[in-house]
Scaffold this motif. Sequence first.
Motif, PDB file in Angstrom:
ATOM      1  N   TYR A 147      -6.756   5.861   6.429  1.00 34.64           N
ATOM      2  CA  TYR A 147      -5.888   6.648   7.317  1.00 34.64           C
ATOM      3  C   TYR A 147      -6.558   7.914   7.848  1.00 34.64           C
ATOM      4  O   TYR A 147      -6.432   8.253   9.019  1.00 34.64           O
ATOM      5  N   TYR A 148      -7.288   8.627   6.973  1.00 32.06           N
ATOM      6  CA  TYR A 148      -7.884   9.904   7.394  1.00 32.06           C
ATOM      7  C   TYR A 148      -9.358   9.763   7.788  1.00 32.06           C
ATOM      8  O   TYR A 148     -10.049  10.767   7.965  1.00 32.06           O
ATOM      9  N   ASP A 176      -8.142   3.690   1.327  1.00 34.77           N
ATOM     10  CA  ASP A 176      -7.210   4.136   2.368  1.00 34.77           C
ATOM     11  C   ASP A 176      -8.006   4.599   3.595  1.00 34.77           C
ATOM     12  O   ASP A 176      -8.784   5.551   3.504  1.00 34.77           O
ATOM     13  N   CYS A 231       0.869  -1.193   0.000  1.00 33.54           N
ATOM     14  CA  CYS A 231       0.000   0.000   0.000  1.00 33.54           C
ATOM     15  C   CYS A 231       0.899   1.234   0.000  1.00 33.54           C
ATOM     16  O   CYS A 231       2.072   1.141  -0.399  1.00 33.54           O
ATOM     17  N   LEU A 232       0.387   2.365   0.425  1.00 33.16           N
ATOM     18  CA  LEU A 232       1.203   3.591   0.413  1.00 33.16           C
ATOM     19  C   LEU A 232       2.154   3.650   1.614  1.00 33.16           C
ATOM     20  O   LEU A 232       3.371   3.778   1.466  1.00 33.16           O
ATOM     21  N   GLY A 233       1.596   3.565   2.823  1.00 31.90           N
ATOM     22  CA  GLY A 233       2.392   3.805   4.025  1.00 31.90           C
ATOM     23  C   GLY A 233       2.923   2.570   4.710  1.00 31.90           C
ATOM     24  O   GLY A 233       3.802   2.646   5.558  1.00 31.90           O
ATOM     25  N   ASN A 234       2.352   1.397   4.387  1.00 28.65           N
ATOM     26  CA  ASN A 234       2.680   0.123   5.053  1.00 28.65           C
ATOM     27  C   ASN A 234       2.400   0.177   6.557  1.00 28.65           C
ATOM     28  O   ASN A 234       3.071  -0.495   7.350  1.00 28.65           O
ATOM     29  N   ILE A 235       1.390   0.976   6.933  1.00 27.36           N
ATOM     30  CA  ILE A 235       0.994   0.962   8.354  1.00 27.36           C
ATOM     31  C   ILE A 235      -0.496   0.669   8.549  1.00 27.36           C
ATOM     32  O   ILE A 235      -0.927   0.443   9.677  1.00 27.36           O
ATOM     33  N   CYS A 236      -1.301   0.691   7.470  1.00 23.43           N
ATOM     34  CA  CYS A 236      -2.743   0.392   7.619  1.00 23.43           C
ATOM     35  C   CYS A 236      -3.149  -0.819   6.781  1.00 23.43           C
ATOM     36  O   CYS A 236      -3.377  -1.910   7.302  1.00 23.43           O
ATOM     37  N   ARG A 237      -3.264  -0.637   5.449  1.00 21.48           N
ATOM     38  CA  ARG A 237      -3.852  -1.686   4.611  1.00 21.48           C
ATOM     39  C   ARG A 237      -2.939  -2.893   4.407  1.00 21.48           C
ATOM     40  O   ARG A 237      -3.370  -4.037   4.597  1.00 21.48           O
ATOM     41  N   HIS A 275       6.873   6.078   6.791  1.00 26.64           N
ATOM     42  CA  HIS A 275       6.840   5.544   8.161  1.00 26.64           C
ATOM     43  C   HIS A 275       7.828   4.399   8.371  1.00 26.64           C
ATOM     44  O   HIS A 275       7.456   3.371   8.941  1.00 26.64           O
TER      45      HIS A 275
HETATM   46  P1  4NP Z   1      -1.730   2.817   4.211  1.00 24.43           P
HETATM   47  O1  4NP Z   1      -2.370   4.161   4.821  1.00 24.43           O
HETATM   48  O2  4NP Z   1      -1.212   3.191   2.834  1.00 24.43           O
HETATM   49  O3  4NP Z   1      -2.880   1.890   4.143  1.00 24.43           O
HETATM   50  O4  4NP Z   1      -0.637   2.401   5.166  1.00 24.43           O
HETATM   51  C1  4NP Z   1      -1.685   5.369   4.919  1.00 24.43           C
HETATM   52  C2  4NP Z   1      -0.815   5.579   5.953  1.00 24.43           C
HETATM   53  C3  4NP Z   1      -0.157   6.787   6.074  1.00 24.43           C
HETATM   54  C4  4NP Z   1      -0.394   7.795   5.142  1.00 24.43           C
HETATM   55  C5  4NP Z   1      -1.264   7.569   4.096  1.00 24.43           C
HETATM   56  C6  4NP Z   1      -1.893   6.351   3.977  1.00 24.43           C
HETATM   57  N1  4NP Z   1       0.263   9.057   5.286  1.00 24.43           N
HETATM   58  O5  4NP Z   1      -0.011   9.965   4.482  1.00 24.43           O
HETATM   59  O6  4NP Z   1       1.091   9.207   6.183  1.00 24.43           O
END
Ligand code: 4NP
Length: 171
Positions: free
Chosen positions: A136-137, A134, A13-19, A49
């Motif tokens: 995250y927000y 996503d 995914c984008l951040g590797n902390i959620c999805r 991250h």
């Molecule tokens: P992820 O979610 O791609 O599912 O891990 C996000 C985590 C952090 C951010 C965006 C998406 N960020 O902008 O920091």
Amino acid sequence: MSSSTPYKVLCVCLGNICRSPTAEVVLRHFCDEAQLNIQVDSAGTSNYHPGKAPDSRSQKHAKLRGYNLSSLRARQLTIQDFIDFDLILAMDYENLKNIQQLMAQAQRQFGTLRAQISLMSQYDGQYPQQEVPDPYYGGDAGFEHVLDQCESSSQAWVNFLQNQFKAQQNY
Ligand code: 4NP
């Protein structure tokens, strides 16, 4: 795939902390349940991250379904991943585009690559070719939705890979 060499899947995914950490643990659970010799890892296209544990909201919602994300740490996708993994799964179309761009770089550097790229939801009848949104927000519902989609898509990948491995054995 021989019985001794695991098939390797990387969720991105984008951040590797959620999805993608959620997808990693859920897919590993479904693969283990089906007794498939598959290793699962995850990474992010960004370097937002590095070294961070999964988002506390992802951990909380995963735990409610019996998944433990606490030992995972974020890392960025690298060109070496296209050599090390058999399958790279993008959570959304932006991830897919970024993975394809890095893959082109890996191809220039290494030539032939091992990895194939696909969407997490590629073979998912319930969420066909749909993005994992996503969370995250957003709020709790977004994190629950990520889990719903990861469970559904993981089952679809297990079915697909089981059939693929069987076909290879009969070949
Ligand atoms: P992820 O979610 O791609 O599912 O891990 C996000 C985590 C952090 C951010 C965006 C998406 N960020 O902008 O920091």
